[in-house]
Motif scaffolding. Sequence first.
Motif, PDB file in Angstrom:
ATOM      1  N   ILE A 162       0.867  -1.184   0.000  1.00 24.17           N
ATOM      2  CA  ILE A 162       0.000   0.000   0.000  1.00 24.17           C
ATOM      3  C   ILE A 162       0.901   1.230   0.000  1.00 24.17           C
ATOM      4  O   ILE A 162       1.726   1.415   0.905  1.00 24.17           O
ATOM      5  CB  ILE A 162      -0.925   0.033   1.234  1.00 24.17           C
ATOM      6  CG1 ILE A 162      -1.639  -1.322   1.409  1.00 24.17           C
ATOM      7  CG2 ILE A 162      -1.911   1.189   1.115  1.00 24.17           C
ATOM      8  CD1 ILE A 162      -2.555  -1.702   0.275  1.00 24.17           C
ATOM      9  N   ALA A 183      -6.852  -7.970   4.292  1.00 25.68           N
ATOM     10  CA  ALA A 183      -7.043  -6.987   3.221  1.00 25.68           C
ATOM     11  C   ALA A 183      -8.513  -6.822   2.861  1.00 25.68           C
ATOM     12  O   ALA A 183      -9.310  -7.758   2.943  1.00 25.68           O
ATOM     13  CB  ALA A 183      -6.263  -7.425   1.982  1.00 25.68           C
ATOM     14  N   GLU A 203      -8.136  -3.784  -1.745  1.00 27.10           N
ATOM     15  CA  GLU A 203      -6.705  -4.010  -1.526  1.00 27.10           C
ATOM     16  C   GLU A 203      -6.233  -5.322  -2.143  1.00 27.10           C
ATOM     17  O   GLU A 203      -5.090  -5.444  -2.597  1.00 27.10           O
ATOM     18  CB  GLU A 203      -6.398  -3.995  -0.026  1.00 27.10           C
ATOM     19  CG  GLU A 203      -6.478  -2.594   0.579  1.00 27.10           C
ATOM     20  CD  GLU A 203      -6.434  -2.614   2.093  1.00 27.10           C
ATOM     21  OE1 GLU A 203      -6.118  -1.573   2.683  1.00 27.10           O
ATOM     22  OE2 GLU A 203      -6.710  -3.680   2.701  1.00 27.10           O
TER      23      GLU A 203
END
Length: 464
Positions: free
Chosen positions: A145, A161, A165
Motif C-alpha cells: 500500500i 485486506a 486491496e
Amino acid sequence: MAPLVTIILAAGKGTRMKSDLVKVLHPLLGVPMLSYPVDLSVTKLKAQKTIVVVGYQADRIKERFKGEPIEFVLQEEQLGTGHAVLQAIPLLQGFEGTVLILCGDVPLVRASTLRGFIESFERDEAVLSVLTTFVEDPSGYGRIIRDDKGLLQRIVEEKDATKEERTIREINTGLYCVQAPFLREGLQGIGRENAQGEYYLTDLIEIARGKGFSCSAFRAEDSLEVMGINTRVDLATAHERLRQEKVRELMLSGVTVLDPSTAYIDRGVTVGKDTVLHPNCTLQGKTVIGERCVIESGVKISDSILGDEVTIRPHCVITESRLEDGVVIGPFAHLRPLTEVRSKAKIGNFVEVKKSVIGRGTKANHLTYLGDAVIGEKVNIGAGTITCNYDGFKKHQTIIGDRVFVGSNVEIVAPVKVGNDSSIGAGSTITRDVPEGALAISRVKQKTIPGWSEKQKRRREKED
C-alpha cells in the motif's frame, strides 16, 4: 555499503510441502534450499554476521550446517515473522548498521538484486525498506500500500485486506532492510491483533511512520527471482531455473553441452573447458571433471573426480571414484565407491568395480566383477572374471601384480596374491597365491565321448 548483518528466517515446517522433512532442507541442485541465502550472506555480501532463525527440526538444520560461519537462534513457537526476528535481537546488541532479513525458502534471489536493494535503502535514508515485485496472481501475498506520493505506507496481509486491496498486484517478497537501532526498538511495539493472531514484521512500517520515519520499497523486476517455495510445484520451478543457470554458466566457461534441456548438473560440480556433455547426463555432488573429456548419454556421476581426456561411454554409473587422465569407461559400467582407475586404463561394458585400484594401462573389457582388489599395471582381465571377495562373514582382498594375464571366466577366491608377469588359464578357480611368472590353471580334465549324438538320437526314437 554500511556494516551488514543478515537474519535468515527458517523456522517453519512447510506444511504445504507434504513432507516429513523441514522445508528449507529440501534439495535444490544437490544442496539444501537454505544453502542459497546462507551463501548469499556469507560469500557474496560478506555480512559481518549471519543469523539463522530455526524452529521445526532445528537440530537437523544445525547438524546439516555444522562448521558454517553462521549463528542459530531458536524460535520455539512459531508466532509470525516479527516474533522470529525478535529471537535474533540479543545477537544484534551493539550493532548500528543495516540488518538484511532474508527467507530460507527464497533461494533464487541474486546477489546483484540484494546489492541494489541495500544501496537503494541506504540512499533513501529510510529506517526500513521492503523488496517488492509485481505478479499476475497476488493470491496469498501481502499487498503493498503506497501513499499519494508513491512512498510505502503499509503492507496488508491477504486475510486482513479489503476487497479493493486484494486487487493490488505489487506484493511483499518477505525480504527487508532495516536499520538495527530501529529494529530493536520497533519490535517492542508489535502486537498480534490480526486474523492470524501472529506478530507481523510488516507492522514495523506503521510503527516507523507513526514516529515520523520514512519507509521505502525496492522493486525486483523478475518476480520468479523472489518466489517463495511453498509446494513441490514451486520446488520444481526453482530447480529448473537453477539448472538452466548452471548449464549456462558451464557453457560460457568453455564446456559443450549438446542438449542443455537434458543436462542435470548439481551446483557444486565443476567441469573443465573443451569437455563435451552428451544428452541426459547427470552430474551430482562435488564431482570434478577435467578438460577435454567426453561424457556420453545416460551417464550418472556422483562425488567423483575425473582427470583430463577421460571418456565415459553411454549408461555408466560412477560414484565416489577417482579416474586419472585418459581413462575409458563403459558402456554400461558401474564404478562403486572407493574405486580408483589409473591413467590409460579401460573398464568396459558390463563391468562392476567396487573399492578397488585399477592400475595404469590395465584393461577389464567386459562382463567382470572386481571388488576389494588392487590390480597392477598393464594387466588383462578376461571376460567373466570375478574376484570372490565375500565369504559370508567379511570381505577379503585380491592383489594382482603388474603385467598379469587373466583368462576368461576366472574366479579368484580372496584372499589371494597373484605375482607379476604371471598368467591364469581360462575357466580356472584360483584359491591360492600365484608366484611371479607362473601359470596357474585349475580345470577338470576334459572328457570326450565319441558318438554321443547318435546314442541320444536312438534313445529318443526308442522312447517315442
